[in-house]
Write a protein that holds these residues in place. Structure first.
Motif, PDB file in Angstrom:
ATOM      1  N   HIS B  77       0.854   7.825 -14.712  1.00 45.52           N
ATOM      2  CA  HIS B  77       2.244   6.753 -14.474  1.00 45.52           C
ATOM      3  C   HIS B  77       1.874   5.798 -13.589  1.00 45.52           C
ATOM      4  O   HIS B  77       2.499   4.859 -13.376  1.00 45.52           O
ATOM      5  CB  HIS B  77       3.204   7.927 -14.497  1.00 45.52           C
ATOM      6  N   MET B  78       0.786   6.387 -12.612  1.00 43.73           N
ATOM      7  CA  MET B  78       0.725   5.490 -11.661  1.00 43.73           C
ATOM      8  C   MET B  78      -0.237   3.995 -11.901  1.00 43.73           C
ATOM      9  O   MET B  78       0.079   2.951 -11.301  1.00 43.73           O
ATOM     10  CB  MET B  78      -0.538   6.085 -10.499  1.00 43.73           C
ATOM     11  N   ILE B  90       0.761  -0.989 -14.623  1.00 48.08           N
ATOM     12  CA  ILE B  90       1.911  -1.366 -13.520  1.00 48.08           C
ATOM     13  C   ILE B  90       1.142  -1.437 -12.288  1.00 48.08           C
ATOM     14  O   ILE B  90       0.228  -0.801 -12.004  1.00 48.08           O
ATOM     15  CB  ILE B  90       2.787  -0.195 -13.572  1.00 48.08           C
ATOM     16  N   HIS B  92       2.299  -2.379  -8.321  1.00 46.99           N
ATOM     17  CA  HIS B  92       3.001  -3.062  -7.251  1.00 46.99           C
ATOM     18  C   HIS B  92       2.352  -3.357  -6.259  1.00 46.99           C
ATOM     19  O   HIS B  92       1.985  -2.672  -5.211  1.00 46.99           O
ATOM     20  CB  HIS B  92       4.288  -2.029  -6.960  1.00 46.99           C
ATOM     21  N   TYR B  93       1.818  -4.439  -5.808  1.00 52.58           N
ATOM     22  CA  TYR B  93       0.813  -4.764  -4.705  1.00 52.58           C
ATOM     23  C   TYR B  93       1.757  -4.483  -3.518  1.00 52.58           C
ATOM     24  O   TYR B  93       0.990  -4.018  -2.375  1.00 52.58           O
ATOM     25  CB  TYR B  93       0.649  -6.313  -4.646  1.00 52.58           C
ATOM     26  N   TRP B  94       3.093  -4.664  -3.488  1.00 52.06           N
ATOM     27  CA  TRP B  94       3.735  -4.002  -2.019  1.00 52.06           C
ATOM     28  C   TRP B  94       3.871  -2.568  -1.793  1.00 52.06           C
ATOM     29  O   TRP B  94       4.270  -2.252  -0.771  1.00 52.06           O
ATOM     30  CB  TRP B  94       4.893  -4.732  -2.235  1.00 52.06           C
ATOM     31  N   SER B  95       3.491  -1.864  -2.744  1.00 49.20           N
ATOM     32  CA  SER B  95       3.391  -0.398  -2.587  1.00 49.20           C
ATOM     33  C   SER B  95       1.709  -0.091  -2.329  1.00 49.20           C
ATOM     34  O   SER B  95       1.443   0.206  -3.263  1.00 49.20           O
ATOM     35  CB  SER B  95       4.135   0.357  -3.881  1.00 49.20           C
ATOM     36  N   PRO B  96       1.467   0.512  -1.172  1.00 46.72           N
ATOM     37  CA  PRO B  96       0.028   0.580  -0.833  1.00 46.72           C
ATOM     38  C   PRO B  96      -0.413   1.910  -1.806  1.00 46.72           C
ATOM     39  O   PRO B  96      -1.467   1.860  -2.099  1.00 46.72           O
ATOM     40  CB  PRO B  96       0.107   1.395   0.451  1.00 46.72           C
ATOM     41  N   MET B  97       0.454   2.665  -2.459  1.00 47.37           N
ATOM     42  CA  MET B  97       0.145   4.192  -3.385  1.00 47.37           C
ATOM     43  C   MET B  97      -0.411   3.266  -4.754  1.00 47.37           C
ATOM     44  O   MET B  97      -1.196   3.584  -5.285  1.00 47.37           O
ATOM     45  CB  MET B  97       1.459   4.927  -3.135  1.00 47.37           C
ATOM     46  N   SER B  98       0.610   2.236  -5.002  1.00 46.71           N
ATOM     47  CA  SER B  98       0.187   1.543  -6.332  1.00 46.71           C
ATOM     48  C   SER B  98      -1.161   1.038  -6.143  1.00 46.71           C
ATOM     49  O   SER B  98      -2.308   1.041  -6.982  1.00 46.71           O
ATOM     50  CB  SER B  98       1.222   0.568  -6.665  1.00 46.71           C
ATOM     51  N   ALA B  99      -1.536  -0.112  -4.973  1.00 45.43           N
ATOM     52  CA  ALA B  99      -2.294  -0.554  -4.858  1.00 45.43           C
ATOM     53  C   ALA B  99      -3.762   0.241  -4.617  1.00 45.43           C
ATOM     54  O   ALA B  99      -4.773   0.153  -5.451  1.00 45.43           O
ATOM     55  CB  ALA B  99      -2.492  -1.479  -3.569  1.00 45.43           C
ATOM     56  N   TYR B 143      -6.897   2.123   3.348  1.00 43.38           N
ATOM     57  CA  TYR B 143      -5.554   1.963   2.684  1.00 43.38           C
ATOM     58  C   TYR B 143      -4.486   3.159   2.867  1.00 43.38           C
ATOM     59  O   TYR B 143      -3.299   2.878   3.040  1.00 43.38           O
ATOM     60  CB  TYR B 143      -5.302   1.642   1.315  1.00 43.38           C
ATOM     61  N   LEU B 147      -0.502   3.153   3.798  1.00 36.91           N
ATOM     62  CA  LEU B 147       0.292   3.865   2.988  1.00 36.91           C
ATOM     63  C   LEU B 147       1.231   4.527   3.729  1.00 36.91           C
ATOM     64  O   LEU B 147       2.456   4.638   3.830  1.00 36.91           O
ATOM     65  CB  LEU B 147      -0.300   4.974   2.062  1.00 36.91           C
TER      66      LEU B 147
END
Ligand SMILES: Nc1nc2c(c(=O)[nH]1)N[C@H]1C(S)=C(S)[C@@H](COP(=O)(O)OP(=O)(O)OC[C@H]3O[C@@H](n4cnc5c(=O)[nH]c(N)nc54)[C@H](O)[C@@H]3O)O[C@H]1N2
Ligand SMILES: Nc1nc2c(c(=O)[nH]1)N[C@H]1C(S)=C(S)[C@@H](COP(=O)(O)OP(=O)(O)OC[C@H]3O[C@@H](n4cnc5c(=O)[nH]c(N)nc54)[C@H](O)[C@@H]3O)O[C@H]1N2
Ligand code: SF4
Ligand code: SF4
Ligand code: SF4
Ligand code: SF4
Ligand code: SF4
Ligand SMILES: [Mo]
Lengths: 813, 283, 275
Positions: B77-78, B90, B92-99, B143, B147
């Motif tokens: 899901h990440m 998905i 979300h560059y603004w969410s370090p966990m996503s990046a 990162y 995060l």
């Protein structure tokens, strides 16, 4: 309540004494908040009603009150007394109202007197009063002399003034602990409420009733309201917040021993005929213009009740089976059962939805009483401290010979039927869930029981089988009566037409009408079950034309759907409302309009023969002086039976001389403690989160208040080195509670009679049964609040003194 | 004054381990890349060692991350949008966990390629792969600090230095580890010396970041959170971990003989640093 | 698109009855935490995966025998997810599990959440809790299911004193302004609205009337009500800065001495000549 919940929003000033509505009546409390938030209400220029909460503890009610006054428990007679004195001394009473709507002008017979804390007629040996001298100066017909100028020293008004003159603000302060200046500030607010365009309500509950002066505590408030002309008016009245969801209905239907349904008295030995009975019990007319409605119709109500119960067996010749009604010689109130059981005079008890052991008072003694029974039946959906009493703490199960029967009854959510709320609104409810498991409805269990008893009488005969054999059970299935059928029976019928009646005005004393409870006649007329009506806030314009919150087509309130009792008193002699903004009823020239009038609908008030305003009393007025309480025609402050100080008014008669001391009367050893051993005041009460003891079975509520605790004033805790959360022991002469300490500034010191006293708060909700008890098997051994409370009753009502007793406090190692 | 009323995410041992290994693998690869790009021919052997280590260390990372999830089977899901009605990937560059999740995936590919090259014994390797992989390595090592900062936890969110700090310590740890293993083969012996010099510089940078961290926390008024007992002890361990490389920088030759010990101290320091930051903010 | 809904929770008329807590648990079938005595009337402790409403009790009176209550001597506040316009939780969530609904409320999709708990570290109000049973995180749903069926949220429905008022956000704000004005007239200057305007996270759909500073109730004041993303730029700057410094350090450490002796060094060339 003389008024009703929604009506509280109409008040300018709300006095709350001996009640904690935000916690015990949270839903009803919304109306206090409405009044507070309504800018058109309030003293002076308004800006919102003011709430004055007088309580030993700062509670969740105090949290929203404008003024909170800490009072020593059991001293509200002095507090109200001080207010009454302030009003009288400063002529702030509602003069016209007092003159014409109360018995202020009645002259009291010679011989009545009050000295050193005793009223005339006291018998020290019996600890009772003869009320012979507590009457009016009347002629042979009982018509009393009056002095409309209220100047005669023997007039109720002057006697009252004299009686209350002793309640100066200094005296009030030294009895109650309320600082003089703060008391006077409140007195000034209260004084303003004597103006016709202002109205005050007094709200109370068991913080006043649970005292050996309970009846007089409540009368004190009523007297103040009569003086201020607030009785019978929207936004006024003397309002009892009742207990269980349907305790009002219970009382209406004679749950207490001394009455029959509709508050007509139970016959006493010696009342050999209906005539004797009515002569003894019915109020007597003491003024030519008094209608004396109750007195006049007493017989009709009784006969209709007998016809409802005994049907064809109730005939003119057998006085409508009057003799079938028991005529108890002794007192059969709550504590008295246990007293009888302790004296070995009781074989068995059926507990139908109550938890004797937990209720108390003096649970240890109650447990001994239960252990002396041959049998105990507990009709309850859930296990209780009574259904499990033999393994109560300190009990030796082996010694308990009592045979205990647990009859799983349905809970009220498993049946339909009506709830009557504190405002006398009978509201029909639906069954929420079908009966669970093998549970049976109470009325089915009782019907079955009755049927078996009847069968036994049939078979074996007996001393006096008639009352059993002739009792009507005219239901579709006599073993399974429907609550709807019972509701119809309560409403009553005209036997000549067979039709259900629309009002008790139609009841007769010739045996042609029935009424299971005359005050409910009209709740279920031919048009249907009015308790089911629901014309409410979905359309306020239409359903509440006056805007005062009467909602006449919402459910049904006794009597005859009247929303405010004594509402004739809301209008002046000419029939114009004291306050046009808040009119109860008004005379429009032809008839009375507004609320259902407490008066003949078309009686012209200007007619010289017009009845006086209070149609239910013999006087035709409100009673400032009354001979019904057994401990005095005027309220007087007495110390609780266990008190840390002597009565500053009359130390020689410190406590209520007519309070009923069960142990002493029965010759059992004394169980009262003294201030030397038990220096602190204990008081017991409820928390929002629990309903007495039953919610110990409800997970979500146990989570909200998981463990027994006692509330300890910060200052006292500091003296004793007790920290928040510590285990402490609170003990009285009778037993001990061991629980967590909740140290708080919501309780604090009081300076009374030149002495500093501390009060300790003890919530009642825990015991040795339920979820928390199972979680803490050892601790819960000492969680019964009522092991602390004294086995003593109020003079008139025999209500236990749950709210004031002496305790000691120790920090546990 | 920063005041926090948030509750802790209860990120504990798995996350600590992940942060540790992420720092090492990223650092390893980056150093390997830099050796290959800027070093001597002789350094190539050690560079290869770096790639051989970087990948296996990386492999444990997603495993740790996944078992830390409340719903491990939903790890994807990440990366994949599973909101009903949506779909596709998905990011979300603004969410370090996503990046970070994406970075880890892509870096993994590069690390794997370089691993194969190195394992295949082919000398050298694609410079492009090495360069991009190196940059991704730096990101992965760093990162995790960003995060933490991108939250509202006390300490974490009261500073912006954690990204830089974690990278510096990651590089330092990787250099020390590499230096230790480099000694084994003769070829590396001479690279090792310069690795330890590099480590010295990395430690120096780390030290600067630590001072910056304290400064920023002091400014936010939450320095006490980081320094209160028992955490102060871990900070000591961190400082001890800095000594060997800094000493090496000062040219203390004695340090050479105890390279293995030095490596251990440094690595423990790297671990302690992440531990103190992760735990002190949540406890 | 239905209009934005809001909660106006007026602490000045809260009686701490906890009907909101129980109604929420009943409707949402939350078992609740194991019973635990917490030395006060508050045995719920905090908002978490089991408690989506939490009534705070804050005693502030001295023990004088006379007190003015009026909601400021014994503070009670029914705390709840604020449904922030700019929601920290939503901002950090990597899976997109947290969404803004058609009612302008913030909702966690249970079938998307994978339990990474990043949102917990982000919510400045400590609202969200992780449930070991579901392996996901939970918070107030604003009774999404009830809203979809045109019903009032359970907590507001149960509140006896209208301390919790529910309705269109704009109307709630009007009511709040009126109530605040009334309190200020009565001289309660410390009474204030929290989250009614956009000062706090761009405005809260569940906003409050407080009788004291936000901090007293464990709510971040305006200065501390900041979004997690504020640290993105600076954080990555730290990363890049270190990367560059690290690279320089590496160049200095690894650079090929021989090449330097020959003059201008070219690492690239050096590397090329060493295949
Ligand atoms: N949550 C909840 N609600 C309930 C119940 C429950 O168990 N739980 N029980 C129901 C029943 S059966 C009843 S009868 C009602 C009772 O309703 P209440 O009478 O309101 O309940 P209590 O808490 O027993 O007492 C009320 C207050 O009286 C105060 N008090 C005690 N002594 C005195 C005194 O001498 N003077 C004054 N001025 N105050 C005094 C106590 O400190 C307490 O705050 O509540 C009903 N509602
Ligand atoms: N110290 C101290 N003692 C007190 C008080 C106090 O303030 N202080 N308050 C007193 C007062 S006012 C009261 S009213 C009593 C309350 O004392 P109780 O009335 O004994 O308290 P409850 O727990 O309400 O018990 C009601 C029982 O009825 C059962 N029940 C519910 N519905 C039904 C039904 O439909 N049928 C049947 N058969 N059972 C049902 C429940 O399961 C429960 O066990 O306590 C009294 N005792
Ligand atoms: S518990 Fe029932 S009776 Fe008591 S306030 Fe609530 S609704 Fe009314
Ligand atoms: S209060 Fe917390 S959980 Fe609720 S929306 Fe705002 S950030 Fe998200
Ligand atoms: S725990 Fe669930 S909701 Fe919270 S950030 Fe992770 S995926 Fe999103
Ligand atoms: S809105 Fe619904 S979910 Fe949210 S707190 Fe109220 S009842 Fe619970
Ligand atoms: S239901 Fe209303 S009054 Fe009761 S605690 Fe919750 S917010 Fe306060
Ligand atoms: Mo009661």
């Amino acid at each position: 309540m003389t008024n009703h919940w929604r009506d509280i929003k109409n008040a300018d000033l709300i006095l709350i004494n001996g009640a904690n509505p935000a916690e015990a009546h949270p839903v009803g409390f919304q109306w206090f908040v409405r009044a507070k938030l309504d800018p058109t209400r309030g003293p002076g220029k308004g800006g919102g009603a003011k709430i004055v909460h007088v309580d030993p503890r700062f509670t969740r009610t105090s949290a929203l009150a404008d003024t909170y006054l800490r009072i020593r428990t059991g001293t509200d007679v002095a507090y109200f007394g001080g207010l009454i004195n302030y009003v009288l001394q400063n002529n702030l009473h509602h003069a016209e109202y007092v003159q014409h709507y109360t018995n202020a002008s009645w002259l009291v017979k010679d011989g009545y007197g009050f000295k050193d804390g005793l009223f005339s007629g006291y018998d020290a040996a019996k600890r009772t009063y003869s009320t012979a001298t507590w009457g009016y100066d009347a002629d042979a017909q009982g018509i009393a002399k009056r002095d409309m100028a209220l100047q005669n020293p023997r007039s109720v008004f002057q006697l009252m003034k004299a009686h209350y003159a002793r309640y100066t603000s200094e005296m009030v302060s030294s009895i109650t602990g309320i600082p003089k200046d703060e008391f006077l500030k409140v007195a000034a607010l209260v004084g303003e409420m004597g103006k016709p365009d202002k109205v005050m309500t007094i709200v109370y509950a068991v913080g006043l009733t649970h005292h050996t002066t309970g009846v007089q505590l409540i009368r004190s408030g009523a007297l103040l309201q009569l003086l201020l002309g607030n009785m019978g008016r929207p936004g006024g009245g003397m309002n009892a917040e009742r207990g269980h969801a349907n305790i009002q209905g219970n009382t209406d239907h004679a749950i207490s021993w001394e009455i029959l349904p509709g508050y007509i008295a139970i016959p006493a030995p010696g009342e050999k005929s209906l005539a004797d009975y009515v002569k003894e019990k019915a109020p007597k007319k003491s003024d030519p213009n008094s209608w004396n409605y109750l007195g006049t119709n007493y017989k009709k109500f009784m006969v209709s009740l007998l016809k409802a119960w005994y049907g064809d067996a109730a005939t003119k010749d057998n006085e409508f089976a009057f003799d079938y009604i028991p005529k108890p010689g002794g007192n059969s109130s709550w504590i008295s059962f246990y007293d009888d059981a302790l004296r070995g005079k009781m074989d068995g008890i059926i507990l139908n939805g109550m938890t004797a052991t937990s209720i108390g008072p003096d649970s240890t003694q109650v447990l001994q009483a239960l252990a002396k029974l041959k049998w105990l039946v507990v009709m309850d959906p859930l296990p209780t401290t009574s259904s499990e009493f033999w393994h109560a703490p300190g009990m030796n199960a082996a010694d308990v010979k009592t045979e205990v029967f647990m009859m799983p009854a349905t809970h009220w959510i498993e049946k339909d039927g009506s709830f009557t709320n504190s405002g006398r609104w009978a509201q029909w409810k639906d069954q929420v869930i079908p009966p669970q498991g093998g549970a049976r409805h109470d009325h089915w269990i009782l019907a079955d029981l009755f049927n078996r008893v009847k069968a036994l009488y049939q078979k074996e005969g007996g001393k006096f089988p008639d009352p059993i054999m002739h009792l009507t059970m005219s239901y579709k299935d006599p073993l399974k009566p429907e609550l709807d059928e019972i509701a119809q029976e309560i409403n009553g019928r005209d036997l000549t037409t067979g039709k259900r009646l629309a009002t008790f005005a139609a009841l007769k004393d010739d045996g042609t009408t029935t009424a299971g409870d005359w005050i409910y006649t009209g709740s279920y007329p031919e048009s249907g079950n009015l308790m089911k009506r629901r014309d409410g806030v979905q359309d306020p314009k239409k359903n509440d034309p006056t805007g005062l919150g009467f909602y006449p087509n919402w459910a049904w309130s006794w009597p005859v759907n009247r929303r405010v009792l004594y509402n004739r008193a809301s209008a002046d002699l000419d029939g114009n409302p004291w306050d046009p903004e808040r009119a109860g009823i008004r005379w429009n020239g032809q008839r009375w309009v507004g609320d259902v009038p407490d008066y003949p609908p078309t009686m012209n008030p200007k007619d010289p023969k017009a009845w006086l305003p209070f149609i239910m009393t013999g006087e035709g007025t409100g009673r400032l002086f009354s001979n019904t309480p057994l401990d005095g025609p005027f309220p007087e402050h007495y110390e609780p039976v266990e008190s840390p100080v002597d009565n500053p008014l009359h130390p020689q008669n410190s406590t209520n001389p007519a309070a009923f001391l069960y142990d002493q009367a029965a010759g059992r050893p004394n169980r009262f403690g003294t201030v030397a051993d038990y220096p602190y005041i204990g008081t017991t009460y409820r928390l929002t989160e629990h309903e007495h003891y039953v919610t110990q079975h409800v997970e979500h509520l146990v989570q909200l208040q998981p463990e027994a605790f006692v509330e300890i004033p910060d200052g006292l805790a500091a003296e004793k080195g007790i920290k928040n959360g510590d285990m402490v022991r609170v003990s009285s002469k009778r037993g001990k509670v061991e629980a967590r300490a909740m140290v708080t500034k919501r309780l604090g010191p009081l300076d009374v009679a030149g002495k500093r006293v501390w009060q300790i708060g003890i919530p009642i909700h825990w015991g040795f049964v339920g979820i928390s008890a199972e979680m803490h098997p050892d601790k819960s051994q000492h969680w019964l609040a009522n092991v602390l409370t004294p086995f003593v009753g109020d003079a008139t009502a025999r209500t236990p003194e749950f709210k004031a007793f002496l305790v000691n406090l120790e920090r546990m190692g | 004054m920063a005041e926090h009323f948030v509750r802790p995410p209860e990120w504990t041992w798995y996350i600590l381990a992940y942060f540790f290994f992420a720092g090492l693998t990223g650092g390893m690869y980056a150093i390997g890349a830099m050796l290959r790009l800027w070093g001597r021919p002789g350094d190539e052997a050690v560079a290869r060692t770096a790639f051989l280590w970087a990948f296996p260390i990386l492999v444990v990372c997603p495993i740790l991350l996944t078992i830390d999830l409340g719903r491990p089977l939903r790890f994807f899901h990440m990366l994949v949008a599973t909101t009903p009605g949506q779909g596709g990937l998905i990011f979300h560059y603004w969410s370090p966990m996503s990046a970070g999740s994406w970075a880890l995936l892509v870096y993994g590919i590069f690390a794997f390629v370089s691993f194969l090259e190195a394992a295949g014994g082919r000398p050298g390797g694609s410079r492009l792969v090495t360069t991009i992989g190196g940059l991704l390595g730096l990101f992965v090592a760093s990162y995790t600090g960003v995060l933490l900062s991108v939250s509202n936890q006390p300490l974490w969110s009261d500073t912006w230095t954690l990204g830089g700090l974690f990278l510096a310590s990651g590089l330092s740890g990787a250099a020390a580890l590499l230096a230790a293993v480099a000694r084994k083969d003769a070829a590396g012996a001479e690279t090792e010396a310069r690795l330890r010099v590099a480590d010295g510089y990395f430690a120096l940078i780390e030290l600067i970041w630590i001072l910056l961290l304290f400064a920023t926390l002091a400014a936010a008024g939450t320095l006490s959170v980081a320094l209160r007992a028992p955490w102060i002890v871990l900070w000591l361990v961190v400082v001890i971990g800095l000594i060997p490389p800094l000493a090496a920088l000062g040219g203390r030759e004695r340090a050479r003989r105890s390279a293995a010990l030095a490596a251990v101290l440094v690595l423990v320091g790297v671990l302690a640093l992440r531990a103190v930051i992760i735990f002190s903010a949540q406890g | 698109m239905p209009e934005a809904v809001g909660f106006f929770t007026d602490s000045s008329v809260c009686i701490g009855c906890k009907a909101c807590e129980v109604a929420c648990k009943e409707w949402n079938q939350l078992p609740g935490d194991a019973p635990k005595f917490m030395d006060s009337y508050d045995n719920t402790g905090s908002l978490n995966d089991q408690n989506w409403r939490h009534v705070q009790f804050i005693e502030r009176m001295d023990d004088a025998p006379v007190q003015t209550g009026n909601g400021h001597a014994w503070l009670m506040l029914s705390d709840v997810c604020k449904h922030c316009k700019h929601a920290s939780c939503m901002e950090v969530c990597p899976t997109g599990a947290i969404v803004r609904t058609e009612f302008d409320t913030v909702f966690i999709q249970q079938d998307v959440c994978n339990g990474c708990r990043y949102c917990i570290s982000a919510c400045p109000f400590g609202v969200i809790g992780f449930s070991a049973q579901t392996g996901t995180v939970h918070k107030c749903t604003f009774c999404y299911d009830r809203l979809q069926n045109g019903m009032t949220p359970a907590c507001a429905q149960a509140c006896p004193t209208q301390s919790i008022q529910f309705g269109p956000l704009a109307e709630m704000q009007k009511r709040a302004d009126a109530r605040l004005a009334a309190l200020h007239d009565q001289g309660y200057s410390q009474a204030q609205l929290y989250g009614r305007d956009d000062a706090i996270y761009g405005g809260l759909n569940a906003f409050f009337l407080l009788m004291d500073k936000p901090e007293t109730y464990g709510l971040p004041n305006q200065q501390n009500a900041v979004l997690p993303r504020r640290n993105n730029k600076s954080g990555y700057f730290g990363m890049v800065a270190t990367a560059l410094l690290g690279a320089v350090a590496a160049v200095v450490a690894f650079r090929d001495r021989r090449m330097n002796e020959l003059g201008r060094g070219n690492n690239g060339a050096a590397a090329r000549r060493n295949p």
